[in-house]
Design a protein around this motif. Structure first.
Motif, PDB file in Angstrom:
ATOM      1  N   THR A 153       0.469  -1.261   0.304  1.00 52.44           N
ATOM      2  CA  THR A 153      -0.312   0.055   0.147  1.00 52.44           C
ATOM      3  C   THR A 153       0.666   1.268   0.007  1.00 52.44           C
ATOM      4  O   THR A 153       2.139   0.960   0.386  1.00 52.44           O
ATOM      5  N   LEU A 154       0.202   2.303   0.176  1.00 51.86           N
ATOM      6  CA  LEU A 154       1.319   3.718  -0.256  1.00 51.86           C
ATOM      7  C   LEU A 154       0.938   4.020   0.863  1.00 51.86           C
ATOM      8  O   LEU A 154      -0.320   4.780   1.267  1.00 51.86           O
ATOM      9  N   ALA A 155       1.814   4.181   1.776  1.00 50.06           N
ATOM     10  CA  ALA A 155       1.910   5.082   2.959  1.00 50.06           C
ATOM     11  C   ALA A 155       2.309   6.458   2.937  1.00 50.06           C
ATOM     12  O   ALA A 155       2.505   6.328   1.378  1.00 50.06           O
ATOM     13  N   VAL A 156       0.888   7.208   3.577  1.00 49.09           N
ATOM     14  CA  VAL A 156       1.391   8.739   3.312  1.00 49.09           C
ATOM     15  C   VAL A 156       1.417   9.066   5.087  1.00 49.09           C
ATOM     16  O   VAL A 156       1.244   9.071   5.896  1.00 49.09           O
ATOM     17  N   THR A 157       1.823  10.465   5.181  1.00 52.99           N
ATOM     18  CA  THR A 157       2.246  11.590   6.109  1.00 52.99           C
ATOM     19  C   THR A 157       1.381  12.460   5.889  1.00 52.99           C
ATOM     20  O   THR A 157       1.064  13.515   4.935  1.00 52.99           O
ATOM     21  N   MET A 158       0.769  13.046   6.969  1.00 53.34           N
ATOM     22  CA  MET A 158      -0.069  14.004   7.256  1.00 53.34           C
ATOM     23  C   MET A 158       0.552  15.020   7.407  1.00 53.34           C
ATOM     24  O   MET A 158       1.190  15.135   8.638  1.00 53.34           O
ATOM     25  N   TYR A 159       0.462  16.210   6.528  1.00 56.96           N
ATOM     26  CA  TYR A 159       0.558  17.181   7.386  1.00 56.96           C
ATOM     27  C   TYR A 159      -0.516  18.824   7.391  1.00 56.96           C
ATOM     28  O   TYR A 159      -1.243  19.189   6.566  1.00 56.96           O
ATOM     29  N   THR A 160      -0.099  19.029   8.817  1.00 54.33           N
ATOM     30  CA  THR A 160      -1.319  19.730   8.941  1.00 54.33           C
ATOM     31  C   THR A 160      -0.826  21.681   9.192  1.00 54.33           C
ATOM     32  O   THR A 160      -0.009  21.361   9.802  1.00 54.33           O
ATOM     33  N   ARG A 161      -1.965  22.120   8.656  1.00 53.33           N
ATOM     34  CA  ARG A 161      -1.529  23.783   8.448  1.00 53.33           C
ATOM     35  C   ARG A 161      -3.059  24.612   9.094  1.00 53.33           C
ATOM     36  O   ARG A 161      -3.237  24.363   8.383  1.00 53.33           O
ATOM     37  N   HIS A 162      -2.932  25.461  10.058  1.00 51.94           N
ATOM     38  CA  HIS A 162      -4.071  25.550  10.683  1.00 51.94           C
ATOM     39  C   HIS A 162      -4.235  26.909  11.138  1.00 51.94           C
ATOM     40  O   HIS A 162      -3.290  27.237  12.647  1.00 51.94           O
ATOM     41  N   LYS A 163      -4.626  27.940  10.752  1.00 50.32           N
ATOM     42  CA  LYS A 163      -4.451  29.448  11.767  1.00 50.32           C
ATOM     43  C   LYS A 163      -6.030  30.425  11.849  1.00 50.32           C
ATOM     44  O   LYS A 163      -6.450  29.888  10.724  1.00 50.32           O
ATOM     45  N   ILE A 164      -6.169  30.955  12.505  1.00 49.68           N
ATOM     46  CA  ILE A 164      -7.671  31.258  12.586  1.00 49.68           C
ATOM     47  C   ILE A 164      -6.756  32.685  13.549  1.00 49.68           C
ATOM     48  O   ILE A 164      -6.441  33.171  14.306  1.00 49.68           O
ATOM     49  N   VAL A 198       5.029   8.697  -6.734  1.00 51.80           N
ATOM     50  CA  VAL A 198       5.442   9.333  -5.939  1.00 51.80           C
ATOM     51  C   VAL A 198       5.463  10.737  -5.827  1.00 51.80           C
ATOM     52  O   VAL A 198       4.530  11.738  -5.608  1.00 51.80           O
ATOM     53  N   THR A 199       6.445  10.871  -7.042  1.00 50.39           N
ATOM     54  CA  THR A 199       6.892  11.530  -8.339  1.00 50.39           C
ATOM     55  C   THR A 199       5.422  11.972  -8.653  1.00 50.39           C
ATOM     56  O   THR A 199       5.182  13.583  -8.682  1.00 50.39           O
ATOM     57  N   SER A 200       5.087  11.121  -9.357  1.00 43.10           N
ATOM     58  CA  SER A 200       3.672  11.805  -9.773  1.00 43.10           C
ATOM     59  C   SER A 200       2.930  12.618  -8.650  1.00 43.10           C
ATOM     60  O   SER A 200       1.726  13.308  -9.462  1.00 43.10           O
ATOM     61  N   ILE A 201       1.987  12.076  -7.704  1.00 42.18           N
ATOM     62  CA  ILE A 201       1.248  12.543  -6.509  1.00 42.18           C
ATOM     63  C   ILE A 201       1.431  13.384  -5.843  1.00 42.18           C
ATOM     64  O   ILE A 201       1.009  14.712  -6.071  1.00 42.18           O
ATOM     65  N   ASN A 202       3.173  13.768  -6.348  1.00 47.55           N
ATOM     66  CA  ASN A 202       3.228  15.374  -5.377  1.00 47.55           C
ATOM     67  C   ASN A 202       3.050  16.095  -6.699  1.00 47.55           C
ATOM     68  O   ASN A 202       2.950  17.659  -6.229  1.00 47.55           O
ATOM     69  N   LEU A 250      -4.744  23.687   6.110  1.00 51.86           N
ATOM     70  CA  LEU A 250      -4.469  23.493   4.449  1.00 51.86           C
ATOM     71  C   LEU A 250      -3.901  21.720   5.476  1.00 51.86           C
ATOM     72  O   LEU A 250      -2.881  22.027   5.615  1.00 51.86           O
ATOM     73  N   ASN A 251      -4.578  21.282   5.124  1.00 50.86           N
ATOM     74  CA  ASN A 251      -3.702  19.548   5.535  1.00 50.86           C
ATOM     75  C   ASN A 251      -3.679  18.723   4.100  1.00 50.86           C
ATOM     76  O   ASN A 251      -4.300  18.674   2.847  1.00 50.86           O
ATOM     77  N   VAL A 252      -3.216  18.069   3.875  1.00 46.88           N
ATOM     78  CA  VAL A 252      -2.306  16.719   2.448  1.00 46.88           C
ATOM     79  C   VAL A 252      -1.643  15.746   3.642  1.00 46.88           C
ATOM     80  O   VAL A 252      -0.742  15.705   3.769  1.00 46.88           O
ATOM     81  N   GLU A 253      -2.081  14.928   2.332  1.00 49.27           N
ATOM     82  CA  GLU A 253      -1.825  13.798   3.218  1.00 49.27           C
ATOM     83  C   GLU A 253      -0.779  13.397   1.871  1.00 49.27           C
ATOM     84  O   GLU A 253      -0.808  13.551   0.225  1.00 49.27           O
ATOM     85  N   PHE A 254       1.004  13.532   1.607  1.00 47.07           N
ATOM     86  CA  PHE A 254       1.696  12.907   0.953  1.00 47.07           C
ATOM     87  C   PHE A 254       1.915  11.601   0.879  1.00 47.07           C
ATOM     88  O   PHE A 254       2.256  11.508   2.010  1.00 47.07           O
ATOM     89  N   PRO A 255       2.496  11.144  -0.319  1.00 42.28           N
ATOM     90  CA  PRO A 255       3.223  10.116  -0.405  1.00 42.28           C
ATOM     91  C   PRO A 255       4.108  10.054   0.339  1.00 42.28           C
ATOM     92  O   PRO A 255       5.195  10.911   0.021  1.00 42.28           O
ATOM     93  N   VAL A 256       4.517   8.865   1.046  1.00 40.24           N
ATOM     94  CA  VAL A 256       6.176   8.841   1.678  1.00 40.24           C
ATOM     95  C   VAL A 256       6.976   8.427   0.923  1.00 40.24           C
ATOM     96  O   VAL A 256       6.729   7.561   0.116  1.00 40.24           O
ATOM     97  N   ALA A 257       8.504   8.883   0.790  1.00 44.04           N
ATOM     98  CA  ALA A 257       8.922   8.836  -0.236  1.00 44.04           C
ATOM     99  C   ALA A 257       9.280   6.828  -0.423  1.00 44.04           C
ATOM    100  O   ALA A 257       9.759   6.282   1.192  1.00 44.04           O
TER     101      ALA A 257
END
Length: 301
Positions: A45-56, A79-83, A64-71
């Motif tokens: 399976t494709l492992a992912v890392t969730m990155y979160t940025r949140h400001k009020i 991975v390159t194509s998804i990025n 901004l919440n993004v699941e990037f594929p793990v290298a």
């Protein structure tokens, strides 16, 4: 007014939860946060890392919440194509003016997140000032804008993975708006799968057009057995839609249930119709999928 946009956001959160549980990461974020959580996954399976940025702040809620594929060397093309796709969905401005291999630049996911979150904050601040400049003194309304983007792994099969982009926005007025987009990738080489998967049928009754019309009848008819194909002209926008159903701007998306066709707000129907989806099972599409694409989903037919 604000309740309506948060209802929409809740609905979108539910829609984003359609993917496999291993792809989800719920990160509690304070008013101004930076966080990343990596999901462990089996080798196939494709492992992912969730990155979160949140400001009020006083002007807007920005998220901004993004699941990037793990290298992964074995999955490097995927991975390159998804990025690349993720960067395009966020504006495609990252790495402009930077020197070096583009794929390597995109692999710096922290820098990618910081770049695009700064763009969201700037966009919200500009919109807020543009709106407020139209009012003076006590006439200035209380206004808090909302702009949230989430990119996640929606679903995954043995030979494919589908990513999803959701953007919910409130810029004042009666209601907010949202956009959902997606992309399926072939795991073996990272190829983006689009409308080329559908071949032309010589049988009008077995064409993608015929299947889409039947799917829309089911969607709009619901539990109403009296809703027929001739009634589509009353719920779809434009005379052409009554006779010919335009295909969505979003490419067809592979899911475990079948190929999903997704129409956004105003694409073929009024705002009140919301997000329209038609999912055609793989058996339904047998004979309409080109052989090289039918092969990657044969195990779930």
């Amino acid at each position: 007014m604000k309740k309506s946009i948060f209802c929409i956001v809740s609905l979108l959160t539910l829609l984003c939860a359609c993917g496999p549980k291993e792809a989800k990461s719920n990160v509690a974020a304070p008013s101004d946060s930076k966080a990343a959580t990596t999901q462990l996954a089996p080798a196939d399976t494709l492992a992912v890392t969730m990155y979160t940025r949140h400001k009020i702040d006083s002007m807007a809620t920005s998220a901004l919440n993004v699941e990037f594929p793990v290298a992964n060397k074995k999955k490097a093309p995927l991975v390159t194509s998804i990025n690349e796709w993720i960067s395009e969905q966020l504006g495609g401005t990252y790495a402009a003016g930077l020197e070096g291999d583009y794929a390597k630049l995109l692999s710096d996911t922290t820098a990618v997140m910081n770049h695009y979150f700064a763009s969201i904050e700037k966009y919200n601040a500009t919109n807020w000032h543009d709106i407020m400049d139209n009012f003076e003194g006590p006439e200035r309304p209380e206004l808090e804008l909302y702009d949230s983007i989430a990119i996640t792994k929606k679903q995954e099969g043995e030979q494919w993975v589908t990513m999803q982009y959701v953007n919910s926005v409130y810029l004042g007025g009666a209601h907010g708006s949202y956009l959902i987009f997606g992309q399926t990738f072939r795991k073996s080489d990272g190829r983006r799968i689009g409308w080329e998967i559908i071949r032309k049928s010589d049988d009008p009754e077995d064409s993608i057009q015929s299947l889409m019309r039947k799917g829309l009848v089911e969607y709009f008819g619901g539990d109403n057995p009296d809703f027929k194909e001739d009634d589509l002209g009353e719920v779809l926008q434009g005379e052409a839609s009554a006779y010919y159903i335009p295909m969505p701007q979003c490419p067809p998306l592979f899911t475990k249930e079948g190929v999903m066709f997704l129409y956004n707000q105003y694409e073929i129907a009024p705002y009140s119709s919301g997000l329209i989806t038609v999912t055609l099972s793989y058996p339904q599409l047998k004979g309409l999928l080109r052989p090289e694409f039918a092969d990657i989903v044969k195990h779930i037919q």
